[in-house]
Design an enzyme around this catalytic site. Sequence first.
Site, PDB file in Angstrom:
ATOM      1  N   GLN A 132      52.832 -20.615 -29.378  1.00 41.90           N
ATOM      2  CA  GLN A 132      54.090 -20.667 -28.638  1.00 41.90           C
ATOM      3  C   GLN A 132      53.986 -19.793 -27.398  1.00 41.90           C
ATOM      4  OE1 GLN A 132      57.590 -20.284 -31.562  1.00 41.90           O
ATOM      5  NE2 GLN A 132      55.836 -19.583 -32.725  1.00 41.90           N
ATOM      6  N   HIS A 167      54.644 -24.222 -25.501  1.00 36.86           N
ATOM      7  CA  HIS A 167      55.672 -23.865 -24.518  1.00 36.86           C
ATOM      8  C   HIS A 167      55.091 -23.699 -23.112  1.00 36.86           C
ATOM      9  CE1 HIS A 167      58.240 -22.349 -28.098  1.00 36.86           C
ATOM     10  NE2 HIS A 167      58.359 -23.627 -27.902  1.00 36.86           N
ATOM     11  N   GLY A 194      52.541 -13.840 -36.419  1.00 34.89           N
ATOM     12  CA  GLY A 194      53.381 -13.173 -35.415  1.00 34.89           C
ATOM     13  C   GLY A 194      54.480 -14.045 -34.842  1.00 34.89           C
ATOM     14  N   THR A 195      55.113 -14.821 -35.699  1.00 34.55           N
ATOM     15  CA  THR A 195      56.256 -15.609 -35.227  1.00 34.55           C
ATOM     16  C   THR A 195      57.402 -15.498 -36.219  1.00 34.55           C
ATOM     17  OG1 THR A 195      57.082 -17.844 -34.717  1.00 34.55           O
ATOM     18  CG2 THR A 195      55.142 -17.731 -36.136  1.00 34.55           C
ATOM     19  N   ASN A 250      52.115 -11.001 -40.434  1.00 38.51           N
ATOM     20  CA  ASN A 250      53.269 -10.526 -39.668  1.00 38.51           C
ATOM     21  C   ASN A 250      53.547  -9.087 -40.100  1.00 38.51           C
ATOM     22  OD1 ASN A 250      56.108 -10.200 -38.704  1.00 38.51           O
ATOM     23  ND2 ASN A 250      55.998 -12.410 -38.384  1.00 38.51           N
TER      24      ASN A 250
HETATM   25  P1  NAD Z   1      59.677 -13.645 -32.000  1.00 35.08           P
HETATM   26  O1  NAD Z   1      59.845 -12.561 -30.973  1.00 35.08           O
HETATM   27  O2  NAD Z   1      60.885 -14.390 -32.438  1.00 35.08           O
HETATM   28  O3  NAD Z   1      58.994 -13.051 -33.304  1.00 35.08           O
HETATM   29  C1  NAD Z   1      57.866 -12.207 -33.217  1.00 35.08           C
HETATM   30  C2  NAD Z   1      57.358 -11.977 -34.634  1.00 35.08           C
HETATM   31  O4  NAD Z   1      56.144 -11.256 -34.521  1.00 35.08           O
HETATM   32  C3  NAD Z   1      58.303 -11.154 -35.509  1.00 35.08           C
HETATM   33  O5  NAD Z   1      58.434 -11.815 -36.751  1.00 35.08           O
HETATM   34  C4  NAD Z   1      57.598  -9.799 -35.660  1.00 35.08           C
HETATM   35  O6  NAD Z   1      57.785  -9.231 -36.942  1.00 35.08           O
HETATM   36  C5  NAD Z   1      56.147 -10.198 -35.476  1.00 35.08           C
HETATM   37  N1  NAD Z   1      55.283  -9.147 -34.908  1.00 35.08           N
HETATM   38  C6  NAD Z   1      55.569  -8.265 -33.917  1.00 35.08           C
HETATM   39  N2  NAD Z   1      54.506  -7.501 -33.631  1.00 35.08           N
HETATM   40  C7  NAD Z   1      53.508  -7.906 -34.466  1.00 35.08           C
HETATM   41  C8  NAD Z   1      52.154  -7.512 -34.661  1.00 35.08           C
HETATM   42  N3  NAD Z   1      51.609  -6.530 -33.925  1.00 35.08           N
HETATM   43  N4  NAD Z   1      51.422  -8.137 -35.597  1.00 35.08           N
HETATM   44  C9  NAD Z   1      51.979  -9.127 -36.369  1.00 35.08           C
HETATM   45  N5  NAD Z   1      53.246  -9.555 -36.233  1.00 35.08           N
HETATM   46  C10 NAD Z   1      54.007  -8.956 -35.286  1.00 35.08           C
HETATM   47  O7  NAD Z   1      58.545 -14.592 -31.411  1.00 35.08           O
HETATM   48  P2  NAD Z   1      58.345 -16.166 -31.508  1.00 35.08           P
HETATM   49  O8  NAD Z   1      58.618 -16.629 -32.901  1.00 35.08           O
HETATM   50  O9  NAD Z   1      57.014 -16.450 -30.913  1.00 35.08           O
HETATM   51  O10 NAD Z   1      59.486 -16.766 -30.567  1.00 35.08           O
HETATM   52  C11 NAD Z   1      59.678 -16.270 -29.253  1.00 35.08           C
HETATM   53  C12 NAD Z   1      59.562 -17.324 -28.126  1.00 35.08           C
HETATM   54  O11 NAD Z   1      59.413 -16.629 -26.867  1.00 35.08           O
HETATM   55  C13 NAD Z   1      58.348 -18.202 -28.262  1.00 35.08           C
HETATM   56  O12 NAD Z   1      58.779 -19.503 -28.111  1.00 35.08           O
HETATM   57  C14 NAD Z   1      57.417 -17.836 -27.111  1.00 35.08           C
HETATM   58  O13 NAD Z   1      57.155 -18.986 -26.305  1.00 35.08           O
HETATM   59  C15 NAD Z   1      58.188 -16.907 -26.207  1.00 35.08           C
HETATM   60  N6  NAD Z   1      57.460 -15.630 -25.936  1.00 35.08           N
HETATM   61  C16 NAD Z   1      56.158 -15.643 -25.546  1.00 35.08           C
HETATM   62  C17 NAD Z   1      55.475 -14.452 -25.324  1.00 35.08           C
HETATM   63  C18 NAD Z   1      54.034 -14.485 -24.908  1.00 35.08           C
HETATM   64  O14 NAD Z   1      53.580 -15.462 -24.304  1.00 35.08           O
HETATM   65  N7  NAD Z   1      53.256 -13.451 -25.231  1.00 35.08           N
HETATM   66  C19 NAD Z   1      56.127 -13.234 -25.512  1.00 35.08           C
HETATM   67  C20 NAD Z   1      57.462 -13.264 -25.898  1.00 35.08           C
HETATM   68  C21 NAD Z   1      58.127 -14.455 -26.118  1.00 35.08           C
END
Ligand code: NAD
Length: 253
Positions: free
Chosen positions: A108, A126, A194-195, A220
């Site tokens: 994502q 995305h 990590g989602t 996670n």
């Molecule tokens: P989310 O923010 O809803 O969830 C993140 C998850 O990752 C949480 O469950 C958390 O407990 C877990 N997490 C945090 N740090 C971690 C680690 N070090 N190791 C393991 N797990 C960890 O994210 P989502 O479900 O991806 O949804 C957010 C949306 O925003 C996505 O659709 C994405 O496209 C976008 N997004 C992208 C980025 C990127 O490209 N890096 C960053 C932020 C958001």
Amino acid sequence: MPRRRDLDLDALDAAVTAMVVAKRAVALTGAGMSVESGIPDFRSPGGLWRTYPPERYATLSAFRRDADAVWEMLRAMGAVLEAAEPNAGHHALAALERHGHLERVITQNIDGLHRRAGTKDPIEVHGSSQGLHCVACAYRDRDASPPPQGVPRCPRCGGPLKPPVVLFEEGLRPGVMEEAWRLAQRCDLMLVIGTSLAVYPVASLPDAAAQAGATLMEINLEPGHLRHHGAIELAGGVGEVLPLLAKRVLEGC
Ligand code: NAD
């Protein structure tokens, strides 16, 4: 740094076995994959949406109404992404793929870090922050960089350009979700990493995999999203858990 929690060694053993026997494993990754690379998830304090509320800065209608404002957010996001490097978790997934233990990565994330770590052709559901595209005429240049200021214009139709990241209200690129469904329905193991599984339709992919008989594994800091499917849960940060898992799998035990 992620909060330290003791890794459940029985769960790690089960995860290693599941990966060793799997013939068609796929990984589904989210924002947590890149937190240790310095990209905060967008919702938490310090995240992008605190300064730039998405309904004002990250929707297709906002882009059509006021592309200058949306580009302010896109440049702030670009600065965070540019400073990031793949972490040990990205490298471990790329190594698992290279050695034939992972068929494909579905992400994502828009940060391009899987590619930079060496993952071949990740499915970026995305979109990606690389390049520019036109929402009016679908013109796309994968290598173009935005100018330091102002709204770049489409050389074909003159419309405002944006990076090929999918904004809220914007449809996913044709074919991308179909390919992700196909992989989910034929995999025998899905690593969900990590989602929070809050964003649809991606959040349904683990259900599709489970319904087709695949084993699920969740990595996670706070696992539990897939407990109803009996997922193997590895609680911890990606930079700790994935290298441990990859090392054991690549050693063949
Ligand atoms: P989310 O923010 O809803 O969830 C993140 C998850 O990752 C949480 O469950 C958390 O407990 C877990 N997490 C945090 N740090 C971690 C680690 N070090 N190791 C393991 N797990 C960890 O994210 P989502 O479900 O991806 O949804 C957010 C949306 O925003 C996505 O659709 C994405 O496209 C976008 N997004 C992208 C980025 C990127 O490209 N890096 C960053 C932020 C958001």
